[in-house]
Design an enzyme around this catalytic site. Structure first.
Site, short mmCIF file in Angstrom:
data_model
loop_
_atom_site.label_atom_id
_atom_site.label_comp_id
_atom_site.label_asym_id
_atom_site.label_seq_id
_atom_site.Cartn_x
_atom_site.Cartn_y
_atom_site.Cartn_z
N ARG A 306 0.79 -1.33 0.17
CA ARG A 306 -0.17 0.12 -0.09
C ARG A 306 0.96 1.36 -0.09
O ARG A 306 0.59 2.40 -0.70
CB ARG A 306 -1.09 0.05 1.15
CG ARG A 306 -1.87 1.12 1.09
CD ARG A 306 -3.13 1.10 2.19
NE ARG A 306 -3.95 0.19 1.74
CZ ARG A 306 -4.98 0.63 0.80
NH1 ARG A 306 -5.32 1.79 0.70
NH2 ARG A 306 -6.03 -0.20 0.50
N GLU A 711 -9.74 5.73 6.80
CA GLU A 711 -8.35 5.89 6.96
C GLU A 711 -8.08 7.30 6.20
O GLU A 711 -7.18 7.97 6.55
CB GLU A 711 -7.80 4.84 6.24
CG GLU A 711 -7.69 3.52 7.07
CD GLU A 711 -7.36 2.42 6.47
OE1 GLU A 711 -7.97 1.87 5.46
OE2 GLU A 711 -6.17 2.01 6.69
N1 MTE Z 1 -12.41 4.91 14.20
C1 MTE Z 1 -12.47 4.72 15.60
N2 MTE Z 1 -13.19 5.41 16.33
N3 MTE Z 1 -11.67 3.64 16.08
C2 MTE Z 1 -11.05 2.85 15.27
O1 MTE Z 1 -10.49 1.99 15.82
N4 MTE Z 1 -10.09 2.18 13.08
C3 MTE Z 1 -9.84 3.12 11.74
C4 MTE Z 1 -11.27 3.96 11.26
N5 MTE Z 1 -11.74 4.67 12.22
C5 MTE Z 1 -11.01 3.51 13.82
C6 MTE Z 1 -11.74 4.25 13.43
C7 MTE Z 1 -9.11 2.24 10.72
S1 MTE Z 1 -7.59 1.80 10.79
C8 MTE Z 1 -10.08 1.55 9.86
S2 MTE Z 1 -9.48 0.64 8.64
C9 MTE Z 1 -11.49 2.01 9.73
O2 MTE Z 1 -11.88 2.80 10.74
C10 MTE Z 1 -12.24 0.73 9.69
O3 MTE Z 1 -13.74 0.89 9.89
P1 MTE Z 1 -14.58 0.92 8.32
O4 MTE Z 1 -13.75 0.27 7.18
O5 MTE Z 1 -15.90 0.48 8.83
O6 MTE Z 1 -14.48 2.37 8.20
C1 QUE Z 2 -5.18 -2.73 2.91
C2 QUE Z 2 -5.54 -3.27 4.20
C3 QUE Z 2 -5.14 -4.88 4.23
C4 QUE Z 2 -4.47 -5.61 3.26
C5 QUE Z 2 -4.24 -4.71 2.08
C6 QUE Z 2 -4.97 -3.42 1.81
C7 QUE Z 2 -5.50 -5.60 5.47
C8 QUE Z 2 -5.11 -6.96 5.54
C9 QUE Z 2 -4.46 -7.75 4.45
C10 QUE Z 2 -4.17 -8.95 4.29
C11 QUE Z 2 -3.16 -9.43 3.48
C12 QUE Z 2 -3.00 -10.76 3.27
C13 QUE Z 2 -3.65 -11.58 4.21
C14 QUE Z 2 -4.54 -11.00 5.26
C15 QUE Z 2 -4.77 -9.79 5.12
O1 QUE Z 2 -4.31 -6.69 3.26
O2 QUE Z 2 -5.96 -4.89 6.48
O3 QUE Z 2 -4.85 -12.08 6.12
O4 QUE Z 2 -3.27 -12.94 4.00
O5 QUE Z 2 -5.37 -7.50 6.51
O6 QUE Z 2 -4.39 -2.87 1.03
O7 QUE Z 2 -5.99 -2.69 5.14
MO1 MOS Z 3 -7.02 -0.06 9.19
S1 MOS Z 3 -5.35 0.01 9.69
O1 MOS Z 3 -7.12 -0.97 7.70
O2 MOS Z 3 -7.65 -1.56 10.34
#
Ligand code: MTE
Ligand code: QUE
Ligand code: MOS
Length: 756
Positions: A306, A711
């Site tokens: 990513r 994100e």
């Molecule tokens: N917001 C809160 N309040 N708490 C969290 O842990 N995680 C973030 C984001 N917002 C998070 C958050 C992350 S890393 C992700 S990937 C997304 O929420 C996941 O939720 P969604 O896919 O439903 O947006």
């Molecule tokens: C973004 C993400 C994830 C990702 C790729 C993205 C992620 C994630 C994985 C992943 C990849 C290979 C695996 C697995 C998970 O890829 O959160 O179990 O075998 O878990 O672009 O957020």
């Molecule tokens: Mo969020 S880092 O993809 O849990």
């Protein structure tokens, strides 16, 4: 109060029940890990005879007591459940203890004798890189002719940058409670973003079929990526102890343990070279990234991928080349964290934008504008995906106007002329964030929708609520699709027995994937009930409308039928009132060998303008004002989306300014607690914080025409860091390198030209 409001109220009054708050069976035991206190060592002997006799101790397990595979790595088998012959980081689990209280277990742990031969740990990515300690192959991308790009440039600059890690600091630490059942199955309450993976890892370690392991996840106290894979640990440890003792075992890491042993955002060291013209346009960009992956691979491959796919951020770069190396070190295993590698690579290109501005004398925002992706030309990403429906130019124009940019730049100049010790600056940063797991197969979701005889609805889906508002959005989807009020929709905890084989709630795709699945299930239910309603009420199938908990024909809107009436009669006519559906994101693919493809279903874009004031007597700074304009399509819930944007922005401010991980030369994390590790507080948020949702850009293929929000806005917080960089330039026009985080110490060093 509807369910979502109740949930939020419960959160704020401390009534949400996290794993440690669940009422425990009366004979519950407390799990505890005995940890390595060296970063790298050979295990010579382990003696726990004395510890076993310690009061309250019920069991002590070593790797020899694992019935199945001693592996809890999510992607690679490089992470033992319990260490065998070697320990590879401080805090690695060697033994498990179950006792009648956590204190009893901790007391017993002190009586364990572990003899280790200390080996020389690798704590520096450069050293790891020289030794080629790569847990998997490095990643590469090349597009266009980089060398001739440099040759044809008016300026070529080279530089280095060090980017720090970040502790997740979720409110609820990692925790799980396992309850064994008489039939040999096991129930696990887990604070995880990935119940299905907890289930799988437990199944491997216990040598039990997955179908025997029920993982239940209710609202968790934050994840931020930190509970995607490393939640496996407490889950599998508690399950091992529980099946061994045949009693419930709860395993909750305390804050210090959690900070010590779980991975963080990846720190990186970067070398870059960039060629550009005197008009500020980039011709060529090459880079080498050294990622500190820690002792095991974890999700690092996908994270680096990513990063690779966000080297460009929002900019068209005609020639680009990058080598990204996963460097193994003897530290905890760095893992997913909001942005998933993109923040690191975007920090670099944004730093470069500021360097270009310094070199050419062109305003930083203008440099960025000139390099933005085009709408008809200059619109293909280095990995081949076409940038469609590009709104970057419009975002730029809008923020310039709404933030009153030009006038404020003048005002800042005036301020800086008259102020010796305080300098101000404003920086604009756009974001273009790819939405989809780049691991294509993960882009799938499922849901089960149950209608009850009284017309109320229960939803089951694969996503985890971690504070991001997923549940509320799912309820909103069901309420709109059924035409009923939100109060009549209940969402159930995530359960591997109900929705199997889910992907982690991650990559900001939670509401997209699960929302679409819920919508499909409801469409299917409605189609079935429409056929019945047409005969029951003598109306035409195609005219049926569901609204206000009633059914009516578009042709006769005055003649409404209560939904409950339809449903009761459907039940009596023996029509199923339950439906399961599956969704997969269409049209995406990515080839890892060539780093080419269309990995993203769409992009989420936004822009921020942040103004800071830096005090060069103390090194402290204030964010005077931050303007954000972010595109969430048609918002499912504007309050939630604004909350996500604000939270993500401030979390990035923390990463880039105050949060610093400090280790000693033995690899011990010294900042393993809130006393020494500082996250932003209320006093740090921008004094004037203006968050707007970009209007009139519904995403027609999105769930309720929305775009993901979790994100992407994290990236916008980089504007604070870059505004600080500019403010330092006002104080010290010479050369300096502002690593991230820009702590007070670093700011002063850059301002007064001290070497690191
Ligand atoms: N917001 C809160 N309040 N708490 C969290 O842990 N995680 C973030 C984001 N917002 C998070 C958050 C992350 S890393 C992700 S990937 C997304 O929420 C996941 O939720 P969604 O896919 O439903 O947006
Ligand atoms: C973004 C993400 C994830 C990702 C790729 C993205 C992620 C994630 C994985 C992943 C990849 C290979 C695996 C697995 C998970 O890829 O959160 O179990 O075998 O878990 O672009 O957020
Ligand atoms: Mo969020 S880092 O993809 O849990």
């Amino acid at each position: 109060m509807d369910q979502a409001t109740k949930r939020i109220a419960a959160h704020f009054t401390g009534q949400t029940r996290f794993v440690d708050d669940i009422d425990k069976p009366s004979n519950t035991l407390y799990g505890y890990i005995v940890k390595s206190d060296v970063a790298y060592g050979r295990v010579e002997s382990v003696n726990y005879e004395k510890a076993l006799k310690s009061p309250g101790v019920c069991a002590i397990l070593s790797h020899k007591d694992i019935p199945g595979k001693n592996s809890m790595g999510a992607v690679f088998d490089d992470e033992p459940v319990l260490a065998e012959d070697y320990v590879e980081f401080i805090g690695q689990a060697v033994l498990l203890i179950a006792a009648t209280s956590r204190q009893a277990a901790a007391d017993a742990a002190k009586k364990v004798e572990i003899v280790l031969t200390e080996l020389e740990p690798v704590l520096d990515v450069e050293e790891s890189f020289r030794k080629k300690n790569f847990p998997f192959d490095p990643l590469f991308i090349e597009s266009g002719d980089v060398e001739s790009g440099f040759e044809g440039s008016h300026f070529v600059i080279e530089g280095e940058l060090a980017i720090g890690g970040q502790e997740h600091f979720y409110l609820e630490t990692n925790a799980a409670m396992s309850i064994p059942k008489a039939d040999g199955t096991i129930v696990v309450y887990s604070s995880t973003q990935n119940p299905s993976e907890n289930q799988l890892i437990i199944s491997h370690a216990l040598d039990l079929e997955s179908s025997r392991i029920e993982v239940i996840t209710d609202v968790i106290g934050g994840g931020f990526g930190g509970k995607e894979t490393q939640s496996n640990w407490c889950a599998v440890w508690s399950a091992l102890l529980a099946t061994h003792c045949k009693r419930a075992v709860v395993m909750v890491l305390d804050r210090r343990e959690d900070m010590l042993i779980t991975g963080k955002r990846h720190p990186v060291k970067v070398n870059y070279k960039v060629g550009f013209n005197s008009n500020g346009k980039i011709n060529s960009y090459s880079s080498r990234f050294l990622f500190d992956v820690g002792f095991s691979a974890d999700l690092s491959r996908s994270i680096i991928e990513r990063a690779l796919l966000h080297l460009d951020n929002s900019y068209y770069i005609p020639a680009l080349k990058s080598e990204l190396y996963p460097c193994k070190t003897n530290r905890s295993s760095n893992t997913a964290f909001r942005g998933f590698g993109a923040p690191q690579s975007i920090a670099v290109i944004e730093y470069i934008m500021d360097e270009i501005s310094r070199k050419t004398g062109i305003d930083g925002a203008e440099v960025r504008r000139k390099n933005l992706y085009g709408e008809r030309v200059r619109n293909r990403a280095p990995y081949g995906q076409l940038i469609k429906d590009n709104i970057l130019g419009d975002l730029y124009r809008s923020i310039m106007e709404s933030s009153d940019y030009s006038a404020r730049v003048k005002e800042i100049k005036r301020f800086n002329r008259n102020s010796q010790w305080k300098k101000r600056a404003i920086a604009v940063v756009p974001v273009k964030f790819g939405i989809s797991f780049t691991t294509t197969f993960l882009n799938q979701g499922a849901a089960l929708v149950n209608l009850y005889k009284d017309g109320s609805v229960a939803l089951h889906q694969g996503g985890v609520e971690m504070g991001q508002g997923l549940y509320d959005k799912m309820i909103e989807v069901a309420s709109r699709e059924f035409g009923i009020k939100k109060e009549s929709v209940r969402i159930c905890s995530t359960n591997t027995m109900v929705i199997p084989n889910t992907s982690a709630t991650a990559a900001s795709t939670g509401s997209d994937i699960n929302g679409h699945a819920i919508k499909l299930a409801i469409e299917c239910l409605k189609a079935r009930l429409n056929v019945f309603a047409a005969t029951l009420y003598g109306i035409d199938l195609i005219d049926i409308v569901w609204e206000n908990s009633t059914i009516y024909s578009r042709k006769k809107p005055s003649e409404t039928h209560p939904l409950s009436h339809l449903i009761q009669n459907a039940y009596l006519a023996r029509i199923s009132l339950s439906e399961q559906a599956f969704y997969k994101t269409p049209g995406i693919h990515f080839n890892r060998e060539s780093s080419r493809g269309e990995p993203f279903y769409y992009y989420a874009c936004g822009i921020a303008a942040s103004e800071v004031e830096v005090d060069f007597l103390t090194g402290s700074h204030t964010v005077l004002r931050a303007d954000i304009l972010h595109d969430v399509g048609e918002s499912i819930d504007p309050l939630i989306d604004k909350g996500q944007i604000e939270g993500a922005f401030v979390q990035c401010m923390g990463w880039t300014t105050v949060e610093e991980l400090v280790y000693n030369n033995k690899g011990l994390l010294l900042t393993a607690g809130p006393d020494s590790y500082k996250i932003p507080g209320v006093a740090d948020i921008p004094k004037d914080f203006r968050v707007s949702l970009y209007k009139d850009n519904p995403f027609k293929d999105g769930i309720l025409r929305s775009r993901a929000v979790g994100e992407p806005p994290f990236i916008l917080g980089l504007s604070v860091w870059l505004a600080i960089k500019q403010a330092i330039s006002k104080f010290n026009p010479g050369e300096f390198r502002l690593d991230l985080p820009a702590t007070k110490e670093k700011i002063l060093k850059c301002a007064y030209g001290y070497e690191e």
